[in-house]
Scaffold this motif. Sequence first.
Motif, PDB file in Angstrom:
ATOM      1  N   VAL A 187       0.598  -1.135  -0.150  1.00 33.76           N
ATOM      2  CA  VAL A 187       0.172  -0.021  -0.485  1.00 33.76           C
ATOM      3  C   VAL A 187       0.947   1.656  -0.189  1.00 33.76           C
ATOM      4  N   GLN A 188       0.777   2.146  -1.034  1.00 35.12           N
ATOM      5  CA  GLN A 188       1.519   3.610  -1.120  1.00 35.12           C
ATOM      6  C   GLN A 188       0.935   4.396  -0.511  1.00 35.12           C
ATOM      7  N   THR A 189       1.535   5.476   0.464  1.00 36.25           N
ATOM      8  CA  THR A 189       0.540   6.418   1.035  1.00 36.25           C
ATOM      9  C   THR A 189       0.895   7.382   0.867  1.00 36.25           C
ATOM     10  N   THR A 190       2.095   7.613   0.342  1.00 36.72           N
ATOM     11  CA  THR A 190       2.579   9.228   0.182  1.00 36.72           C
ATOM     12  C   THR A 190       2.559   9.944  -1.025  1.00 36.72           C
ATOM     13  N   SER A 191       3.056  10.838  -1.584  1.00 37.54           N
ATOM     14  CA  SER A 191       2.762  11.366  -2.704  1.00 37.54           C
ATOM     15  C   SER A 191       3.770  11.527  -3.280  1.00 37.54           C
ATOM     16  N   VAL A 192       4.518  10.415  -3.652  1.00 36.85           N
ATOM     17  CA  VAL A 192       5.754  10.387  -4.427  1.00 36.85           C
ATOM     18  C   VAL A 192       5.117   9.394  -5.543  1.00 36.85           C
ATOM     19  N   GLY A 193       5.586  10.327  -6.438  1.00 39.95           N
ATOM     20  CA  GLY A 193       5.410   9.228  -8.009  1.00 39.95           C
ATOM     21  C   GLY A 193       4.002  10.758  -8.880  1.00 39.95           C
ATOM     22  N   MET A 194       2.976  12.039  -7.667  1.00 47.10           N
ATOM     23  CA  MET A 194       2.227  12.454  -7.718  1.00 47.10           C
ATOM     24  C   MET A 194       2.536  13.550  -9.241  1.00 47.10           C
ATOM     25  N   PHE A 214      -0.638  -4.297  -5.344  1.00 45.11           N
ATOM     26  CA  PHE A 214      -0.252  -3.396  -5.383  1.00 45.11           C
ATOM     27  C   PHE A 214      -1.290  -1.842  -5.123  1.00 45.11           C
ATOM     28  N   SER A 215      -1.401  -1.491  -4.113  1.00 44.87           N
ATOM     29  CA  SER A 215      -2.088   0.169  -4.482  1.00 44.87           C
ATOM     30  C   SER A 215      -1.530   1.392  -3.977  1.00 44.87           C
ATOM     31  N   ASP A 216      -2.119   2.485  -4.611  1.00 49.09           N
ATOM     32  CA  ASP A 216      -1.622   3.511  -4.514  1.00 49.09           C
ATOM     33  C   ASP A 216      -2.920   3.991  -4.337  1.00 49.09           C
ATOM     34  N   ILE A 217      -2.605   5.044  -3.590  1.00 55.37           N
ATOM     35  CA  ILE A 217      -3.670   6.303  -3.067  1.00 55.37           C
ATOM     36  C   ILE A 217      -3.816   7.287  -4.254  1.00 55.37           C
ATOM     37  N   ILE A 218      -2.725   7.333  -4.816  1.00 52.80           N
ATOM     38  CA  ILE A 218      -2.696   8.612  -5.789  1.00 52.80           C
ATOM     39  C   ILE A 218      -3.353   8.712  -7.122  1.00 52.80           C
ATOM     40  N   TYR A 219      -4.033   9.635  -7.440  1.00 52.60           N
ATOM     41  CA  TYR A 219      -5.143   9.001  -8.512  1.00 52.60           C
ATOM     42  C   TYR A 219      -4.968  10.297  -9.933  1.00 52.60           C
ATOM     43  N   ASN A 220      -3.322  10.552  -9.493  1.00 51.16           N
ATOM     44  CA  ASN A 220      -3.055  11.759 -10.927  1.00 51.16           C
ATOM     45  C   ASN A 220      -1.321  11.485 -10.561  1.00 51.16           C
ATOM     46  N   PRO A 221      -1.099  10.873 -11.616  1.00 50.24           N
ATOM     47  CA  PRO A 221      -1.968  10.567 -12.188  1.00 50.24           C
ATOM     48  C   PRO A 221      -2.237   8.797 -12.168  1.00 50.24           C
ATOM     49  N   ILE A 222      -3.294   8.191 -13.433  1.00 54.97           N
ATOM     50  CA  ILE A 222      -4.104   7.272 -12.745  1.00 54.97           C
ATOM     51  C   ILE A 222      -3.582   5.710 -12.500  1.00 54.97           C
ATOM     52  N   GLU A 223      -2.395   6.114 -13.190  1.00 55.71           N
ATOM     53  CA  GLU A 223      -1.157   4.687 -13.000  1.00 55.71           C
ATOM     54  C   GLU A 223       0.181   5.549 -12.274  1.00 55.71           C
ATOM     55  N   THR A 224       0.729   5.517 -11.299  1.00 61.13           N
ATOM     56  CA  THR A 224       1.938   6.200 -11.431  1.00 61.13           C
ATOM     57  C   THR A 224       3.060   4.842 -11.490  1.00 61.13           C
ATOM     58  N   LYS A 225       4.160   5.228 -11.693  1.00 61.18           N
ATOM     59  CA  LYS A 225       5.585   4.438 -12.496  1.00 61.18           C
ATOM     60  C   LYS A 225       5.584   2.875 -11.347  1.00 61.18           C
ATOM     61  N   LEU A 226       5.033   3.575  -9.486  1.00 68.68           N
ATOM     62  CA  LEU A 226       5.409   2.651  -8.906  1.00 68.68           C
ATOM     63  C   LEU A 226       4.293   1.338  -9.447  1.00 68.68           C
ATOM     64  N   LEU A 227       3.372   1.049  -9.568  1.00 68.27           N
ATOM     65  CA  LEU A 227       2.291   0.857  -9.908  1.00 68.27           C
ATOM     66  C   LEU A 227       2.260   0.504 -11.677  1.00 68.27           C
ATOM     67  N   VAL A 236      -0.874  -7.483  -9.319  1.00 65.40           N
ATOM     68  CA  VAL A 236      -2.236  -7.121  -9.440  1.00 65.40           C
ATOM     69  C   VAL A 236      -2.407  -5.397  -9.037  1.00 65.40           C
ATOM     70  N   THR A 237      -2.512  -4.419  -9.662  1.00 61.29           N
ATOM     71  CA  THR A 237      -2.726  -3.632  -9.213  1.00 61.29           C
ATOM     72  C   THR A 237      -4.322  -2.274  -8.767  1.00 61.29           C
ATOM     73  N   GLN A 238      -3.921  -1.110  -8.233  1.00 61.06           N
ATOM     74  CA  GLN A 238      -5.116  -0.768  -7.840  1.00 61.06           C
ATOM     75  C   GLN A 238      -4.808   0.755  -7.510  1.00 61.06           C
ATOM     76  N   ASN A 239      -5.232   1.204  -8.509  1.00 62.48           N
ATOM     77  CA  ASN A 239      -4.801   3.047  -8.547  1.00 62.48           C
ATOM     78  C   ASN A 239      -5.861   4.245  -6.863  1.00 62.48           C
ATOM     79  N   GLY A 240      -5.332   5.340  -6.752  1.00 65.87           N
ATOM     80  CA  GLY A 240      -6.070   5.789  -5.627  1.00 65.87           C
ATOM     81  C   GLY A 240      -8.029   6.474  -6.554  1.00 65.87           C
ATOM     82  N   VAL A 241      -8.510   5.776  -7.453  1.00 63.35           N
ATOM     83  CA  VAL A 241      -9.570   6.556  -7.733  1.00 63.35           C
ATOM     84  C   VAL A 241     -10.282   5.500  -6.869  1.00 63.35           C
ATOM     85  N   HIS A 242     -10.227   4.202  -6.603  1.00 60.55           N
ATOM     86  CA  HIS A 242     -11.229   3.622  -6.231  1.00 60.55           C
ATOM     87  C   HIS A 242     -11.168   3.701  -4.500  1.00 60.55           C
ATOM     88  N   MET A 243     -10.157   3.951  -3.915  1.00 63.47           N
ATOM     89  CA  MET A 243      -9.873   4.737  -2.263  1.00 63.47           C
ATOM     90  C   MET A 243     -11.232   6.576  -2.274  1.00 63.47           C
TER      91      MET A 243
END
Length: 278
Positions: A187-194, A214-227, A236-243
């Motif tokens: 779970v990625q909760t920082t602003s890194v990659g935003m 892998f879940s990233d709470i960032i949704y801009n971009p839709i897909e971060t570099k980590l994802l 399996v990846t999930q972006n911040g739009v879901h949260m």
Amino acid sequence: MKRLYGVIGSPIAHSMSPLIHNDAFLQNGMDAHYHAFHVEPDQLETAVAGMRALGVTGFNVTIPHKEAIIPLLDSVEDASLQIGAVNTVVNKDGKLIGYNTDGRGFVEALKEVVELKGKQVLIIGAGGAARAIFYTLALEEGIQLDICNRTVSKSEDLIKEFSLERIARSITVDQAAKEIQNYDVVVQTTSVGMFPQINDTPLQLVSVKNNAVFSDIIYNPIETKLLREAKALGAVTQNGVHMFAYQAALAFKIWTGKFPDTDRMKKIVEEHLGGKTC
């Protein structure tokens, strides 16, 4: 009479909350409107008094007011007090009551793609978002949690504050990278990659556990570099739009008693972003 809802924050012009909530009101046949209010920190007390005086039915709270608003409310749910932040306020007969739907929203979204019971989870970051997510994930049966943060003392303090040493440990970012194959969920909760720093990543990946999520709470971009990197390695990846959709839906239910269509909310956000980085 049309009921008024809103969100307060600074900055706030970028917020997509009005889009999804006003659509949800329309879909549920409700005579209501949701508006974004720009509120500077030194105006918070006045703004909250204004919400009360105007009879605003409910409102969301975002950066930088989630902590500062607590003493201005009439009461706050226990979970929000534990987390130390409020993101949703409801006006019940003139009394303003605070809730936090961030952690629950994240966990509900995560359960769309993984059963959490007994899982080994890595949380990247120890800031405000991590607090809510860590607290809520810790309620899941049999879960084991590691937290990595650039400042290790922050993750150590977070674990001690919630007295969760029995199921959680603090590790360095380098240690997390070395042990990444141990984790069922990251779970990625920082602003890194935003946006606009879209080429940054909080963790260097060489491999991942088979079927890891892998879940990233960032949704801009839709897909971060980590994802992107995790997906390329088979995760399996999930972006911040879901949260974002689930925390909004839980707030909507607190206000109205109705749980809106989260898939529709996610689609609205994704269409607004255009699947791009800005």
